[in-house]
Structure formats: structure tokens, C-alpha cells
Design a protein around this motif. Structure first.
Motif, mmCIF file in Angstrom:
data_model
loop_
_atom_site.group_PDB
_atom_site.id
_atom_site.type_symbol
_atom_site.label_atom_id
_atom_site.label_comp_id
_atom_site.label_asym_id
_atom_site.label_seq_id
_atom_site.Cartn_x
_atom_site.Cartn_y
_atom_site.Cartn_z
ATOM 1 N N ILE A 16 -137.285 -48.296 82.417
ATOM 2 C CA ILE A 16 -136.599 -47.223 83.151
ATOM 3 C C ILE A 16 -137.368 -47.014 84.449
ATOM 4 N N CYS A 60 -133.199 -54.414 78.576
ATOM 5 C CA CYS A 60 -132.355 -53.384 79.182
ATOM 6 C C CYS A 60 -133.127 -52.721 80.307
ATOM 7 N N VAL A 62 -132.858 -49.653 83.172
ATOM 8 C CA VAL A 62 -132.116 -48.464 83.597
ATOM 9 C C VAL A 62 -132.665 -48.013 84.944
ATOM 10 N N VAL A 378 -130.178 -47.039 74.526
ATOM 11 C CA VAL A 378 -129.308 -46.088 75.213
ATOM 12 C C VAL A 378 -128.195 -45.658 74.255
ATOM 13 N N ILE A 395 -127.258 -48.279 83.785
ATOM 14 C CA ILE A 395 -127.826 -49.502 83.209
ATOM 15 C C ILE A 395 -127.570 -50.623 84.195
ATOM 16 N N SER A 398 -128.725 -55.710 81.095
ATOM 17 C CA SER A 398 -128.732 -55.586 79.639
ATOM 18 C C SER A 398 -128.417 -56.928 79.027
#
Ligand SMILES: [Zn+2]
Length: 399
Positions: A16, A60, A62, A378, A395, A398
Motif C-alpha cells: 500500500i 496486490c 494499492v 482487500v 487497486i 493484482s
């Protein structure tokens, strides 16, 4: 989006970045100077700056778009029954709806709304163990529900608490909701529970529904449960002088609930602050209740205590995260390496008079939630329940 009811054991690497404000959940240091978090296999592994982060192998990514990140909120006081149904208002989906209010962990204060709730000792033990198992196996929306909280009844013996603990029960339901309403018996059973690692909470104040009774300050003091459950009443509060006395004479947790007396909550807050003991303050909703289900109840408590109680918003968030995590020995609730990667990303609501998230909360507005994450996965995007957030995370990768 992850399978909403995914059980523990996630794998993968979550990055993130572009976090505009990082709320730690730690009352001593509520704002961290960092803009990037990495979680691997559901646990926080890195908190720092983008330049120092290693995103290699991310499954992933973000982009927080400058929104704030806080630990997922913890509701310290709920009354679940079965799955995502509550008979209290005959409603479906209340837990998943609370996820849209930022709640990623709920703690049962007793499955007391169960139709035909058994009150004989074998029956109440069986029901508690079944509830613990049921919510360990099923997470509505992904929310962690710690349930299986038996309500103590006359006739229970030390052996019963040992059996409950060995069977996986870690909590007592609210003392006082069953037949035990005297301080001496409550104290004996709370001590047995504690001996076997079962945490206790006590109903405080007037009766909540017909059939329950008053639990006054002397009983609360004598019982010495780990948490003074809804010290601001559920819904009927004790007189201010009794609340003050409980804060001063009992060193246990001070739980403030949404389905309680708001003025009494503010009184408790003032007393705790004057004693320099804000670390004892934790938040719950006590929902489902007669007033219904409040998916934004924890956010409303944070905004109420900050705006009317004069607590900086970043501290008010700690009441619903780190304070609860420490008091209840949870793996979530704090932004620290090794903790569960349970997050809520949020921002000032559109058109708030506050210039940024913290100022908007201090003005009494509810934050807008843009994303929730549990165990590094998520779970939701923009909340369907909060006012729309100004900035919403996205996002961007992913696999
Ligand atoms: Zn209660």
C-alpha cells in the motif's frame, strides 16, 4: 475482491503506497511518519517510506491516493447469534454492513439474543462452544467475530470454567445478564474464569431489556471483571458520581458504547483524561440493540468523543483500535510489524467543513471509508454506508 468469508491463512504480498496519513492505533504515538505499508501472508512486514520499500513479488498493490490508513476498527461489544443474522431486529447482513463502517473485528459480550437461549449449565456451555466454533469457521464479510461468550449462572463450578477454556472459550458474556447478579458470586466466577485465561466483562447500569436488572457500582467493584462493560449504560447509565467512583477505584477497562448514554460517555472520558488514563478507554456499539444495528456506530463514537469530548481525532481512533487490542490481547489493532494486516483506509467526507480527515472528525463529521483490508486481503472498496470519501484508494496491480 477476496472471497468475503475467507478463513485465516492468506498468502501473498500486499503493498500500500501513497498513504497520506498513517494512524498507528497507539495512544502514545498515534501518527506515524510513513507512507508505505507492506504485508506478507496477512502480517505487517514493513512500515516506512516508498523509497525504502521493496515491492518485489507484490501480489496486490494499492495506491492510497493520499487517503489515511488506520488499523481496522474493533467493536468491543456486540451480541451476535448465528452467522450474519440477528434476531434482535430480525435483520440479515449486520456484520458485513459494519465492515462498511470500518469494523474488522468484533468481540461478543454474549450470544444473549439466541432464541430459547439455554440457561442450564450443560446447555449454556454447549451453546458457547458452538458459537465459538461457528464464528471461527465463518467470517461474515471477512470480519473476525470473537464469539462464544457464556453468561454465568448460579450453580456453575470451577470445573465448568476449566472445561470451557479447554474447549476454546476465551470470553465471558456480560456478567449480570444471567441469574448471577450479586457481587460475591460474580467475583468468585470471574476469578475462576481468569484463572483459566477467560476474559470477563460486566453489564453496568440499569436493565437493558425486560428481565435483566440493575448492576450498580458496588457489584461492579466487587465482581472485578476485566472490562467495565458499557460504563455509560446500556442504555441506562449510573449516576455520574458512581461512574467517577468506578473509574477511580477499579483499574479495569472503561468501555463506552454507542447504545449507551452519550452524556455519561463524555463524563467518563473527562474523568479518564483527568486521571491521565485514556489508555483504559475502549469502544463498542452494544449492537444489535433496541435502537437497531449501527454499522457506523464505532465511527460515530470516535467523532462524538473527539468533537464533544475535545480529544484529538488521532487519539480517539486509538480507543477503537490499539487500546482494545492491548486490553483484549488481539493480533490486530496496531500498525506494527508482525501484527495482522487489518486496515481501514479513509478520508474526509466530501464537502466537510474540515480541511482534512482529523479536522473533519474533530468537527463531528464521520469519515468516508474508501477501502477495508483484513489479513492482507482487500475486502471492500468505497463504503456503501459512510458519506463518500474525498480520496478513494485504488487497486493498481493484482495477480
Ligand atoms: Zn449490557
Amino acid at each position: 475482491m477476496a472471497d468475503p468469508s475467507t478463513a485465516p491463512g492468506p498468502s501473498g504480498k500486499l503493498v500500500i503506497r501513497n498513504i497520506g496519513l498513517l494512524l498507528s492505533g497507539d495512544l502514545q504515538n498515534p501518527i506515524l511518519d510513513a507512507n508505505t505499508i507492506i504485508a506478507e501472508n496477512g502480517r505487517i512486514t514493513f512500515i516506512g517510506t516508498h523509497t525504502n520499500a521493496d515491492p518485489t513479488g507484490a501480489t496486490c498493490t494499492v495506491d492510497a491516493k493520499g487517503a489515511a490508513l488506520a488499523p481496522g476498527l474493533i467493536d468491543s461489544h456486540v451480541h451476535p447469534v448465528a452467522g450474519d443474522w440477528t434476531p434482535r431486529q430480525n435483520q440479515m447482513g449486520w456484520i458485513e454492513s459494519s465492515l462498511h463502517g470500518g469494523v474488522t473485528t468484533m468481540i461478543s459480550a454474549g450470544e444473549v439474543h439466541m432464541p430459547g437461549r439455554p440457561k442450564d449449565i450443560v446447555g449454556l456451555k454447549a451453546a458457547a462452544i458452538a458459537a465459538q466454533r461457528s464464528f471461527a469457521n465463518l467470517r461474515p464479510g471477512g470480519v473476525k467475530v470473537l464469539a462464544g461468550a457464556p453468561v454465568i449462572e448460579h450453580g456453575m463450578e470451577e470445573e465448568d470454567f476449566r472445561i470451557l477454556a479447554e474447549s476454546g472459550v476465551t470470553l465471558l458474556g456480560e456478567v449480570g445478564l444471567g441469574s448471577v447478579k450479586d457481587g460475591a458470586t460474580a467475583r468468585k466466577m470471574v476469578a475462576w474464569a481468569r484463572k483459566f485465561g477467560i476474559q470477563s466483562t460486566i453489564h453496568t447500569g440499569g436493565p437493558s431489556i425486560p428481565g435483566s436488572g440493575l448492576i450498580g457500582k458496588d457489584i461492579v467493584l466487587e465482581a472485578d471483571a476485566d472490562v467495565i462493560g458499557h460504563i455509560n449504560g446500556g442504555h441506562t447509565a449510573l449516576p455520574d458520581r458512581d461512574i467517577t467512583c468506578l473509574c477511580e477505584q477499579c483499574g479495569r477497562g472503561l468501555e463506552l458504547v454507542h447504545n449507551g448514554n452519550e452524556r455519561a460517555a463524555l463524563h467518563t472520558l473527562r474523568v479518564a483524561r483527568d486521571m491521565n488514563q485514556l489508555h483504559r478507554v475502549i469502544l463498542g456499539t452494544d449492537s444489535p440493540a433496541g435502537s437497531g444495528v449501527q454499522p457506523l456506530g464505532i465511527l460515530r463514537m470516535i467523532a462524538m468523543l473527539s468533537s464533544l469530548g475535545g480529544v484529538p481525532a488521532e487519539q480517539a481512533f486509538c480507543f477503537a483500535t490499539g487500546n482494545t487490542a492491548r486490553m483484549r490481547n488481539l493480533e490486530s489493532g496496531l500498525i506494527e510489524p508482525g501484527r495482522a494486516a487489518d486496515f481501514v483506509l479513509l478520508d474526509r467526507p466530501q464537502h466537510s467543513a474540515g480541511a482534512h480527515l482529523l479536522e473533519s472528525v474533530q468537527l463531528g463529521d464521520l469519515p468516508g471509508i474508501g477501502m477495508t483490508i483484513i489479513d492482507g486481503l482487500v475486502r471492500t472498496g468505497r463504503s456503501r454506508n459512510t458519506p463518500p470519501a474525498e480520496r478513494v484508494p485504488e487497486i493498481i496491480q493484482s495477480k
